[in-house]
Write a protein that holds these residues in place. Structure first.
Motif, PDB file in Angstrom:
ATOM      1  N   PHE A 107      49.020  27.978  46.177  1.00 24.79           N
ATOM      2  CA  PHE A 107      49.040  29.436  46.155  1.00 24.79           C
ATOM      3  C   PHE A 107      49.267  29.982  47.556  1.00 24.79           C
ATOM      4  O   PHE A 107      48.690  29.474  48.516  1.00 24.79           O
ATOM      5  CB  PHE A 107      47.709  29.998  45.647  1.00 24.79           C
ATOM      6  CG  PHE A 107      47.452  29.742  44.201  1.00 24.79           C
ATOM      7  CD1 PHE A 107      47.861  30.655  43.245  1.00 24.79           C
ATOM      8  CD2 PHE A 107      46.800  28.600  43.786  1.00 24.79           C
ATOM      9  CE1 PHE A 107      47.623  30.438  41.908  1.00 24.79           C
ATOM     10  CE2 PHE A 107      46.552  28.371  42.445  1.00 24.79           C
ATOM     11  CZ  PHE A 107      46.968  29.291  41.505  1.00 24.79           C
ATOM     12  N   ARG A 108      50.057  31.051  47.652  1.00 27.26           N
ATOM     13  CA  ARG A 108      50.190  31.818  48.893  1.00 27.26           C
ATOM     14  C   ARG A 108      49.534  33.169  48.633  1.00 27.26           C
ATOM     15  O   ARG A 108      49.909  33.868  47.695  1.00 27.26           O
ATOM     16  CB  ARG A 108      51.654  32.000  49.264  1.00 27.26           C
ATOM     17  CG  ARG A 108      52.322  30.661  49.594  1.00 27.26           C
ATOM     18  CD  ARG A 108      53.781  30.839  49.985  1.00 27.26           C
ATOM     19  NE  ARG A 108      53.814  31.438  51.307  1.00 27.26           N
ATOM     20  CZ  ARG A 108      54.618  32.443  51.645  1.00 27.26           C
ATOM     21  NH1 ARG A 108      55.458  32.964  50.779  1.00 27.26           N
ATOM     22  NH2 ARG A 108      54.583  32.944  52.869  1.00 27.26           N
ATOM     23  N   PHE A 109      48.525  33.495  49.442  1.00 26.96           N
ATOM     24  CA  PHE A 109      47.770  34.727  49.258  1.00 26.96           C
ATOM     25  C   PHE A 109      47.994  35.678  50.425  1.00 26.96           C
ATOM     26  O   PHE A 109      47.969  35.260  51.583  1.00 26.96           O
ATOM     27  CB  PHE A 109      46.270  34.444  49.184  1.00 26.96           C
ATOM     28  CG  PHE A 109      45.825  33.754  47.933  1.00 26.96           C
ATOM     29  CD1 PHE A 109      45.609  34.471  46.764  1.00 26.96           C
ATOM     30  CD2 PHE A 109      45.601  32.386  47.925  1.00 26.96           C
ATOM     31  CE1 PHE A 109      45.189  33.836  45.609  1.00 26.96           C
ATOM     32  CE2 PHE A 109      45.169  31.745  46.779  1.00 26.96           C
ATOM     33  CZ  PHE A 109      44.967  32.469  45.616  1.00 26.96           C
ATOM     34  N   ALA A 110      48.171  36.951  50.092  1.00 29.95           N
ATOM     35  CA  ALA A 110      48.120  38.018  51.086  1.00 29.95           C
ATOM     36  C   ALA A 110      46.673  38.486  51.120  1.00 29.95           C
ATOM     37  O   ALA A 110      46.060  38.708  50.065  1.00 29.95           O
ATOM     38  CB  ALA A 110      49.045  39.160  50.683  1.00 29.95           C
ATOM     39  N   LEU A 111      46.110  38.599  52.298  1.00 33.94           N
ATOM     40  CA  LEU A 111      44.729  39.042  52.464  1.00 33.94           C
ATOM     41  C   LEU A 111      44.715  40.476  52.959  1.00 33.94           C
ATOM     42  O   LEU A 111      45.537  40.852  53.801  1.00 33.94           O
ATOM     43  CB  LEU A 111      43.998  38.166  53.489  1.00 33.94           C
ATOM     44  CG  LEU A 111      43.951  36.661  53.233  1.00 33.94           C
ATOM     45  CD1 LEU A 111      43.211  35.967  54.374  1.00 33.94           C
ATOM     46  CD2 LEU A 111      43.302  36.347  51.905  1.00 33.94           C
ATOM     47  N   HIS A 112      43.785  41.270  52.438  1.00 31.85           N
ATOM     48  CA  HIS A 112      43.602  42.613  52.985  1.00 31.85           C
ATOM     49  C   HIS A 112      42.162  43.067  52.803  1.00 31.85           C
ATOM     50  O   HIS A 112      41.467  42.616  51.889  1.00 31.85           O
ATOM     51  CB  HIS A 112      44.601  43.615  52.396  1.00 31.85           C
ATOM     52  CG  HIS A 112      44.369  43.948  50.964  1.00 31.85           C
ATOM     53  ND1 HIS A 112      44.813  43.165  49.937  1.00 31.85           N
ATOM     54  CD2 HIS A 112      43.716  44.985  50.395  1.00 31.85           C
ATOM     55  CE1 HIS A 112      44.457  43.711  48.788  1.00 31.85           C
ATOM     56  NE2 HIS A 112      43.792  44.801  49.023  1.00 31.85           N
ATOM     57  N   VAL A 113      41.747  43.920  53.713  1.00 30.45           N
ATOM     58  CA  VAL A 113      40.400  44.471  53.687  1.00 30.45           C
ATOM     59  C   VAL A 113      40.479  45.862  53.085  1.00 30.45           C
ATOM     60  O   VAL A 113      41.301  46.679  53.509  1.00 30.45           O
ATOM     61  CB  VAL A 113      39.799  44.526  55.106  1.00 30.45           C
ATOM     62  CG1 VAL A 113      38.408  45.142  55.088  1.00 30.45           C
ATOM     63  CG2 VAL A 113      39.766  43.133  55.727  1.00 30.45           C
ATOM     64  N   GLN A 114      39.635  46.100  52.071  1.00 31.36           N
ATOM     65  CA  GLN A 114      39.609  47.406  51.415  1.00 31.36           C
ATOM     66  C   GLN A 114      38.230  47.617  50.802  1.00 31.36           C
ATOM     67  O   GLN A 114      37.688  46.706  50.175  1.00 31.36           O
ATOM     68  CB  GLN A 114      40.680  47.470  50.321  1.00 31.36           C
ATOM     69  CG  GLN A 114      40.743  48.779  49.578  1.00 31.36           C
ATOM     70  CD  GLN A 114      41.810  48.746  48.488  1.00 31.36           C
ATOM     71  OE1 GLN A 114      42.702  47.915  48.480  1.00 31.36           O
ATOM     72  NE2 GLN A 114      41.682  49.670  47.568  1.00 31.36           N
ATOM     73  N   ASP A 115      37.688  48.804  50.968  1.00 31.88           N
ATOM     74  CA  ASP A 115      36.400  49.165  50.369  1.00 31.88           C
ATOM     75  C   ASP A 115      35.308  48.141  50.676  1.00 31.88           C
ATOM     76  O   ASP A 115      34.606  47.671  49.783  1.00 31.88           O
ATOM     77  CB  ASP A 115      36.537  49.345  48.853  1.00 31.88           C
ATOM     78  CG  ASP A 115      37.535  50.429  48.475  1.00 31.88           C
ATOM     79  OD1 ASP A 115      37.646  51.402  49.232  1.00 31.88           O
ATOM     80  OD2 ASP A 115      38.194  50.287  47.437  1.00 31.88           O
ATOM     81  N   ASP A 116      35.160  47.776  51.938  1.00 32.58           N
ATOM     82  CA  ASP A 116      34.133  46.824  52.384  1.00 32.58           C
ATOM     83  C   ASP A 116      34.236  45.471  51.699  1.00 32.58           C
ATOM     84  O   ASP A 116      33.219  44.812  51.446  1.00 32.58           O
ATOM     85  CB  ASP A 116      32.726  47.397  52.173  1.00 32.58           C
ATOM     86  CG  ASP A 116      32.381  48.476  53.184  1.00 32.58           C
ATOM     87  OD1 ASP A 116      32.870  48.384  54.327  1.00 32.58           O
ATOM     88  OD2 ASP A 116      31.635  49.402  52.828  1.00 32.58           O
TER      89      ASP A 116
END
Length: 179
Positions: A107-116
């Motif tokens: 798997f290739r995952f994009a990571l992002h921070v949202q809503d803590d």
């Protein structure tokens, strides 16, 4: 100091994560976390087969869970134990994507921070490392990491077209043997 795998992928947004999530992804070397999880598996026969091939854990309620992290700056190995049932994956970075090898899938995952919370969203999948699968098939595969009452929390969902839900598991972890 060399950034950890997740620090390098997230950059400055790493420091906006809740403390328990930052601590888990700040591990260098070997550390063990333990807690509890609830695992739900889908009922579709094709989904059950896919879950078995991916070596996903069986359905269980409130099961003792431990994860041992072997973290290096460029890669991590996660040894999960759900009440005696192991599940291992290897993670590394490719450009701005987190790559996780789980069973025969990459798997290739994009990571992002949202809503803590830290969210993992699928950006690509390969079977046996070579056969690309359409990313749109994996729109309902994600991970959410957060914090509740000072504990690291996780929620993982994997569902596919025609197969339905493969697995949903969620729970919490605390450091028992920090690096």
């Amino acid at each position: 100091m060399t950034p950890t795998l997740f620090q390098g992928l997230l950059g400055a947004s790493f420091y906006s994560l809740p403390p328990a999530v930052r601590a888990l992804h700040d591990v260098r070397g070997r550390a063990t976390y333990a807690g509890r999880a609830t695992i739900v598996r889908g009922r579709n026969p094709l989904g059950r087969l896919c879950a078995r091939v991916a070596r996903l854990p069986a359905a269980r309620e409130d099961v003792a869970t431990a994860v041992t992290f072997d973290a290096r700056p460029a890669s991590e190995t996660w040894h999960r134990d759900f009440g005696g049932q192991p599940m291992q994956s290897r993670l590394h970075r490719e450009g701005r994507m987190l790559v996780e090898r789980l069973g025969p899938l990459r798997f290739r995952f994009a990571l992002h921070v949202q809503d803590d919370a830290l969210w993992w969203r699928v950006g690509g999948v390969r079977l046996l490392g070579v056969l690309p699968l359409p990313a749109s098939l994996f729109d309902r595969v994600y991970c959410r990491e957060g914090e509740h009452a000072g504990r690291y929390t996780f929620q993982v969902e994997a569902a596919l077209p025609l197969c339905g839900q493969l697995i949903h598991y969620e729970g919490w972890l605390e450091a028992v043997d920090p690096a």
